[in-house]
Scaffold this motif. Structure first.
Motif, mmCIF file in Angstrom:
data_model
loop_
_atom_site.group_PDB
_atom_site.id
_atom_site.type_symbol
_atom_site.label_atom_id
_atom_site.label_comp_id
_atom_site.label_asym_id
_atom_site.label_seq_id
_atom_site.Cartn_x
_atom_site.Cartn_y
_atom_site.Cartn_z
ATOM 1 N N LEU A 168 -35.839 4.223 -72.531
ATOM 2 C CA LEU A 168 -37.296 4.163 -72.628
ATOM 3 C C LEU A 168 -37.670 3.599 -73.991
ATOM 4 O O LEU A 168 -37.032 3.917 -74.996
ATOM 5 C CB LEU A 168 -37.893 5.564 -72.450
ATOM 6 N N PRO A 169 -38.706 2.766 -74.054
ATOM 7 C CA PRO A 169 -39.047 2.095 -75.319
ATOM 8 C C PRO A 169 -39.570 3.041 -76.383
ATOM 9 O O PRO A 169 -39.514 2.736 -77.570
ATOM 10 C CB PRO A 169 -40.107 1.073 -74.909
ATOM 11 N N GLY A 178 -16.498 11.301 -59.726
ATOM 12 C CA GLY A 178 -17.141 10.280 -58.928
ATOM 13 C C GLY A 178 -18.644 10.431 -58.792
ATOM 14 O O GLY A 178 -19.292 9.566 -58.195
ATOM 15 N N VAL A 179 -19.223 11.492 -59.340
ATOM 16 C CA VAL A 179 -20.665 11.685 -59.209
ATOM 17 C C VAL A 179 -21.418 10.641 -60.036
ATOM 18 O O VAL A 179 -20.948 10.196 -61.081
ATOM 19 C CB VAL A 179 -21.075 13.105 -59.669
ATOM 20 N N ALA A 180 -22.578 10.227 -59.536
ATOM 21 C CA ALA A 180 -23.425 9.302 -60.275
ATOM 22 C C ALA A 180 -24.161 10.073 -61.364
ATOM 23 O O ALA A 180 -24.763 11.116 -61.097
ATOM 24 C CB ALA A 180 -24.426 8.632 -59.344
ATOM 25 N N CYS A 181 -24.116 9.576 -62.586
ATOM 26 C CA CYS A 181 -24.739 10.249 -63.724
ATOM 27 C C CYS A 181 -25.588 9.244 -64.495
ATOM 28 O O CYS A 181 -25.088 8.199 -64.915
ATOM 29 C CB CYS A 181 -23.678 10.866 -64.632
ATOM 30 N N VAL A 182 -26.861 9.582 -64.664
ATOM 31 C CA VAL A 182 -27.789 8.738 -65.406
ATOM 32 C C VAL A 182 -28.277 9.494 -66.631
ATOM 33 O O VAL A 182 -28.750 10.628 -66.517
ATOM 34 C CB VAL A 182 -28.996 8.326 -64.533
ATOM 35 N N VAL A 183 -28.151 8.895 -67.784
ATOM 36 C CA VAL A 183 -28.740 9.428 -69.008
ATOM 37 C C VAL A 183 -30.011 8.634 -69.283
ATOM 38 O O VAL A 183 -29.973 7.404 -69.367
ATOM 39 C CB VAL A 183 -27.773 9.321 -70.204
ATOM 40 N N VAL A 184 -31.132 9.337 -69.384
ATOM 41 C CA VAL A 184 -32.396 8.684 -69.719
ATOM 42 C C VAL A 184 -32.606 8.851 -71.218
ATOM 43 O O VAL A 184 -32.895 9.946 -71.700
ATOM 44 C CB VAL A 184 -33.571 9.285 -68.935
ATOM 45 N N THR A 223 -33.544 7.275 -81.693
ATOM 46 C CA THR A 223 -33.359 6.388 -82.847
ATOM 47 C C THR A 223 -31.924 6.431 -83.361
ATOM 48 O O THR A 223 -31.622 5.830 -84.383
ATOM 49 C CB THR A 223 -34.319 6.777 -83.980
ATOM 50 N N ASP A 224 -31.063 7.154 -82.653
ATOM 51 C CA ASP A 224 -29.658 7.224 -83.047
ATOM 52 C C ASP A 224 -28.815 6.513 -81.987
ATOM 53 O O ASP A 224 -29.315 5.670 -81.248
ATOM 54 C CB ASP A 224 -29.221 8.683 -83.259
#
Length: 251
Positions: free
Chosen positions: A62-63, A34-40, A45-46
């Motif tokens: 991110l661009p 249930g933990v919030a997980c963010v991948v930045v 390019t893959d």
């Protein structure tokens, strides 16, 4: 977790980690249901973003590549804007074992930042030769600034509490090694308390290390510059978080 009211966010900075990021997110969710997980996704390019999304993470793309510091600053701002007051950084290569996250977060009862230290008695992780000497010297410098003995100031496995989240959403450095050494110096000079807990590191699940022993001289030079930059920055005051008032009580 020692404090069930904490709103924890796990932030995973990732650059071209499609082979490992899915397993990392799965391990995080298994260790902390249930933990919030963010991948930045730091300009990959893959298929890093697609794999992380499929594993159940929220993905911020991110661009272009900003580096770990820029990716983490994005994560801190996301945490601030979405009401998360505790952030744990976990690398996307699989070296950080999410099972140690509760121990790092528990340390926030007595500190604002808790480092997952590789050289504090657990596991057999070893850095050898000039790179190890450089890491020891950096640890001495940062320990002096923080006024607390620290053995592993270049570890990216960290838990950061409310004061650190607010500070880093504004000031987290984006330069190489700034996300570790410089960030700790900035935090210490802003009055934040820094501690460490022993953790056991795992082998990378994919990819190659970002630097090897042969680059130890450059590593030390750039880390020294990062420390100098941090010492030259103006101090940033961070207000203590508001304390809840018991019902019927007084502040």
């Amino acid at each position: 977790m020692p404090d069930s009211t904490r709103n924890l966010l796990v932030v995973v900075p990732a650059l071209n980690e499609e082979e490992s990021v899915g397993v990392v997110v799965t391990d995080i969710r298994r260790a902390l249901p249930g933990v919030a997980c963010v991948v930045v996704d730091d300009g990959s390019t893959d298929a890093t973003a697609a794999v992380a999304t499929a594993a159940g993470a929220t993905v911020l793309r991110l661009p272009y590549n900003l580096g770990v510091g820029g990716a983490m600053r994005t994560g801190f701002r996301y945490a601030r804007d979405h009401g998360h007051d505790v952030v744990v950084q976990v690398d996307a290569d699989g070296q950080h074992d999410p099972r140690f996250i509760p121990q790092l977060v528990a340390g926030l009862d007595e500190a604002d930042i808790v480092i997952g230290a590789r050289f504090a008695g657990l596991g057999d992780y070893a850095a050898r030769g000039p790179r190890r000497w450089a890491m020891r010297m950096l640890a001495r410098v940062v320990s002096a600034v923080a006024r607390h003995p620290l053995s592993d100031v270049t570890s990216g496995f960290k838990a950061m509490g409310p004061r650190a989240v607010r500070l880093f959403a504004q000031t987290y450095p984006a330069e190489w090694l700034g996300d570790t050494v410089e960030a700790l110096v900035i935090a210490a000079r802003s009055g934040l308390r820094i501690a460490q807990r022993p953790v056991e590191m795992r082998e990378r699940q994919a990819g190659e290390p970002s630097h090897g022993t042969g680059r130890a001289t450059v590593y030390l030079l750039r880390a020294g510059i990062a420390v100098l930059i941090a010492l030259l920055r103006p101090r940033t005051a961070v207000a203590a978080p508001a304390r809840a008032v018991p019902e019927g009580g007084v502040r």
